[in-house]
Design a protein around this motif. Structure first.
Motif, short mmCIF file in Angstrom:
data_model
loop_
_atom_site.label_atom_id
_atom_site.label_comp_id
_atom_site.label_asym_id
_atom_site.label_seq_id
_atom_site.Cartn_x
_atom_site.Cartn_y
_atom_site.Cartn_z
N ILE A 33 -4.39 13.61 -5.77
CA ILE A 33 -4.00 12.33 -5.26
C ILE A 33 -2.76 12.41 -4.52
O ILE A 33 -2.38 12.06 -3.41
CB ILE A 33 -4.11 11.33 -6.22
N PRO A 34 -1.55 13.19 -5.34
CA PRO A 34 -0.29 13.26 -4.74
C PRO A 34 -0.23 13.87 -3.30
O PRO A 34 0.48 13.43 -2.60
CB PRO A 34 0.37 13.74 -5.83
N HIS A 56 -9.99 7.43 -5.15
CA HIS A 56 -8.80 6.93 -5.29
C HIS A 56 -8.82 6.04 -4.01
O HIS A 56 -8.10 4.93 -3.76
CB HIS A 56 -7.55 7.98 -5.13
N TYR A 57 -9.36 6.80 -3.04
CA TYR A 57 -9.49 5.96 -1.47
C TYR A 57 -10.67 5.18 -1.35
O TYR A 57 -11.00 4.52 -0.46
CB TYR A 57 -9.30 7.25 -0.41
N VAL A 67 -0.93 11.44 4.34
CA VAL A 67 -1.37 10.24 4.85
C VAL A 67 0.30 9.69 5.26
O VAL A 67 0.39 9.12 6.31
CB VAL A 67 -2.04 9.30 4.15
N SER A 68 1.27 9.67 4.15
CA SER A 68 2.34 8.91 4.48
C SER A 68 3.18 9.68 5.37
O SER A 68 4.10 9.04 6.07
CB SER A 68 3.26 8.73 3.34
N SER A 123 -1.38 -0.08 8.58
CA SER A 123 -1.20 -0.09 6.96
C SER A 123 -2.82 0.00 6.68
O SER A 123 -3.18 -0.67 5.73
CB SER A 123 -0.46 -0.96 6.32
N GLU A 151 -1.91 11.63 -0.75
CA GLU A 151 -1.08 10.33 -0.40
C GLU A 151 0.32 10.79 0.35
O GLU A 151 0.71 10.28 1.41
CB GLU A 151 -0.34 9.84 -1.72
#
Length: 353
Positions: A46-47, A180-181, A53-54, A196, A50
């Protein structure tokens, strides 16, 4: 009430330029310079997902099935322990091991008649019915390295990634990342910082290939500043943002890089509220857009802001672009629309009284 601005621009552009011709005209100032030979990044946790994506205005992740669970279960089903617990050897009903499983045979203590489960096979479903859910089995999954998804859908995903080098592509078969998604297997998700939000494409449809996946990305890759053309027009029209600011300018001008820098800084201030759009006045295909706004090239650069639901819009010709001027123009228009909405809410109340 007049026709909505963007549908008009969409029709104007389509009559002068095909989507294929305009797809390559995106503003280079808003794109990265990734190599076309770069493989999609494998996202195993997950990290990592994320951060992926960011770290971009637009990012694409393909969620595909992993063989980890299938292979692990097959190890157990063919183990001495399983055969001891189930002497009837129901595992004989398993389908033959596929080539992609054969490299793991050595890890199964070279048990005779090694067999593997195929993706979503009926044999696996039968075992679930016969012996209950996996949680009820005395099963210990062997540690296997992260799995790079291998499937026809994943292959099409990789082909599309090579055709859009400026958009980062990632792959994940991690159950934790999918959960998570809230994503399903064989789904491609396009994440957009400016909204977003994300757009999903189901790859289970066999008609979806690399070409259609590429088109899906091109349509929906709305950026901090999106260059307007027949391809991005579809995504712009489907945007959830009701306010749009158009910068009409000549990209060939030596002042263009500085104008874009200031325009992008202003766009950061209105992220999630106003969609910032660039329209190149130097293109012949955009001449009718200037006509629509009653602008001449001598009056450029110019700003056009509008409220898409009711076609309310305003045009401002400026000697040059500054962050403060863009802010003032946007704020005045937003205040004007707020007053208009307040009056429309007061009118029905007065009629009732």
């Amino acid at each position: 009430m007049g026709t909505s601005v963007f549908p008009c621009l969409f029709v104007i552009l389509l009559t002068r330029c095909s989507p294929a011709e305009c797809a390559g005209g995106s503003d280079s100032a808003s794109h990265s310079t990734a190599s076309a030979t770069d493989k999609p990044i494998l996202l195993n946790n997950i990290p990592d997902a994320e951060a992926f994506v960011s770290g971009a205005e637009v990012a694409v992740i393909g969620f595909f099935q992993s063989r980890y669970l299938e292979i692990s279960v097959s190890f157990y089903l063919n183990s001495t322990e399983f055969k001891r617990l189930h002497s009837s050897e129901p595992d004989r009903r398993l389908l033959p091991c596929s080539p992609s499983c054969q490299e793991h045979e050595a890890a199964a203590s070279r048990i005779s008649d090694i067999q593997c489960l195929k993706h979503g096979g009926a044999a696996f479903e039968q075992y679930m019915k016969t012996f209950g859910p996996l949680s009820a089995w005395p099963l210990t999954l062997p540690p296997l390295p992260p799995q790079d998804p291998q499937s026809p859908e994943a292959d099409q995903f990789r082909l599309a990634a090579g055709q859009i080098p400026e958009v980062p592509f990632g792959l994940s078969s991690s159950a934790a990342v999918l959960s998570h998604y809230g994503a399903s297997e064989n789904t491609v998700a396009l994440f957009r910082t400016v909204h977003s939000d994300r757009r999903d494409l189901d790859m289970n449809n066999r008609e979806v290939d690399a070409k259609k996946l590429t088109h899906f990305v091109r349509i929906n890759e709305l950026r901090l500043v999106t260059e307007y053309n027949p391809v991005t027009a579809i995504g712009v029209m489907q945007s959830s943002l009701q306010f749009n600011l158009l910068l009409i300018t000549d990209k060939m001008s030596p002042k263009h890089p500085e104008r874009m820098r200031k325009f992008r800084v202003a766009a950061e201030l209105y992220k999630g509220k106003i969609l910032f759009i660039l329209l190149d006045s130097n293109l012949k295909s955009n001449e009718r857009v200037l006509s629509y706004f009653q602008l001449k090239k001598s009056q450029l650069p110019a700003l056009a802001i509008f409220h898409t639901p009711d076609d309310e819009h305003e045009v401002l010709t400026v000697g040059d672009i500054s962050i403060e001027r863009v802010q003032d123009f946007c704020n005045r228009f937003l205040q004007r629309m707020t007053k208009k909405e307040d009056k429309s809410e007061e009118k029905p109340l007065n009629e009732e009284l």
